[in-house]
Design a protein around this motif. Structure first.
Motif, short mmCIF file in Angstrom:
data_model
loop_
_atom_site.label_atom_id
_atom_site.label_comp_id
_atom_site.label_asym_id
_atom_site.label_seq_id
_atom_site.Cartn_x
_atom_site.Cartn_y
_atom_site.Cartn_z
N VAL A 1 0.86 -1.18 0.00
CA VAL A 1 0.00 0.00 0.00
C VAL A 1 0.90 1.23 0.00
O VAL A 1 1.80 1.37 0.83
N ASP A 2 0.64 2.11 -0.97
CA ASP A 2 1.39 3.35 -1.11
C ASP A 2 0.48 4.50 -0.68
O ASP A 2 -0.45 4.86 -1.39
N THR B 1 -1.33 13.84 -4.22
CA THR B 1 -1.09 14.37 -5.56
C THR B 1 -0.08 15.50 -5.57
O THR B 1 0.65 15.68 -6.53
N TRP B 2 0.01 16.25 -4.49
CA TRP B 2 0.91 17.40 -4.41
C TRP B 2 2.32 17.03 -3.98
O TRP B 2 3.22 17.88 -3.93
N CYS B 3 2.56 15.77 -3.70
CA CYS B 3 3.83 15.30 -3.13
C CYS B 3 4.83 14.92 -4.22
O CYS B 3 4.61 13.98 -4.98
N GLY B 4 5.93 15.67 -4.30
CA GLY B 4 6.97 15.39 -5.29
C GLY B 4 7.59 14.01 -5.16
O GLY B 4 7.68 13.27 -6.15
N PRO B 5 8.04 13.61 -3.96
CA PRO B 5 8.59 12.26 -3.81
C PRO B 5 7.59 11.16 -4.17
O PRO B 5 7.97 10.11 -4.69
N CYS B 6 6.29 11.40 -3.94
CA CYS B 6 5.26 10.42 -4.31
C CYS B 6 5.25 10.23 -5.83
O CYS B 6 5.11 9.11 -6.32
N PRO C 1 6.70 5.55 -10.80
CA PRO C 1 7.28 4.66 -11.81
C PRO C 1 8.08 3.51 -11.19
O PRO C 1 8.16 2.42 -11.78
N ILE C 2 8.63 3.72 -10.01
CA ILE C 2 9.35 2.64 -9.32
C ILE C 2 8.38 1.54 -8.95
O ILE C 2 8.65 0.34 -9.12
N LEU C 3 7.20 1.92 -8.47
CA LEU C 3 6.18 0.93 -8.11
C LEU C 3 5.65 0.22 -9.34
O LEU C 3 5.33 -0.98 -9.29
N ILE D 1 2.17 -9.85 -6.41
CA ILE D 1 1.95 -8.71 -5.53
C ILE D 1 0.84 -7.82 -6.09
O ILE D 1 0.68 -7.70 -7.30
N SER D 2 0.09 -7.26 -5.18
CA SER D 2 -0.90 -6.26 -5.54
C SER D 2 -0.42 -4.93 -4.95
O SER D 2 0.02 -4.89 -3.80
N ILE D 3 -0.46 -3.88 -5.75
CA ILE D 3 -0.03 -2.57 -5.28
C ILE D 3 -1.24 -1.64 -5.28
O ILE D 3 -1.92 -1.51 -6.29
N VAL D 4 -1.49 -1.04 -4.12
CA VAL D 4 -2.66 -0.19 -3.94
C VAL D 4 -2.18 1.20 -3.57
O VAL D 4 -1.38 1.37 -2.64
N LYS D 5 -2.66 2.19 -4.30
CA LYS D 5 -2.31 3.59 -4.02
C LYS D 5 -3.47 4.23 -3.26
O LYS D 5 -4.61 4.16 -3.69
N ILE D 6 -3.15 4.83 -2.13
CA ILE D 6 -4.16 5.50 -1.30
C ILE D 6 -3.81 6.98 -1.21
O ILE D 6 -2.72 7.34 -0.74
N ASP D 7 -4.71 7.83 -1.65
CA ASP D 7 -4.53 9.28 -1.54
C ASP D 7 -4.92 9.70 -0.13
O ASP D 7 -6.08 9.56 0.28
N VAL D 8 -3.94 10.19 0.62
CA VAL D 8 -4.20 10.52 2.03
C VAL D 8 -5.18 11.68 2.19
O VAL D 8 -5.88 11.76 3.20
N ASP D 9 -5.26 12.55 1.19
CA ASP D 9 -6.20 13.66 1.28
C ASP D 9 -7.64 13.20 1.10
O ASP D 9 -8.56 13.77 1.67
N LYS D 10 -7.84 12.16 0.32
CA LYS D 10 -9.19 11.63 0.08
C LYS D 10 -9.55 10.53 1.08
O LYS D 10 -10.73 10.19 1.22
#
Length: 98
Positions: free
Chosen positions: A16-17, A21-26, A31-33, A44-53
């Motif tokens: 889980v990542d 959206t405003w985060c440069g390192p994110c 592309p690494i993920l 593996i399953s990769i899930v992106k979670i937007d902390v603002d939402k």
């Protein structure tokens, strides 16, 4: 739509990542993920979670900075890292929990 808990229990390994959206390192991590997913495929399953939402979910996992990655194995948290890691480090980490 499946709940977060269903997702992390359904797949043997879920990375889980927690990002924003405003985060440069994110944005650098994205592309690494993608390369990590290409390397492991269906393992593996990769899930992106937007902390603002999804603030409540991020808070429940005590995410204080982004990006924060959490690896779940069979629904249990087995690894956690904040910040960007190179692909080879992520491959080694995931391999150690297979």
């Amino acid at each position: 739509m499946a709940t977060f808990n269903e997702i992390i229990k359904k797949h043997p390994l879920v990375l889980v990542d927690f990002s924003a959206t405003w985060c440069g390192p994110c944005q650098m991590l994205a592309p690494i993920l993608q390369d990590l997913k290409t390397h492991f495929g269906e393992e593996i399953s990769i899930v992106k979670i937007d902390v603002d939402k999804n603030n409540a979910l991020a808070s429940s996992y005590r995410v204080q900075g982004v990006p924060t990655m959490i690896l779940f194995k069979a629904g249990e948290q087995v690894w956690r890292q904040s910040g960007v890691l190179p692909l080879q480090d992520l491959v080694a980490t995931v391999t150690s929990f297979r």
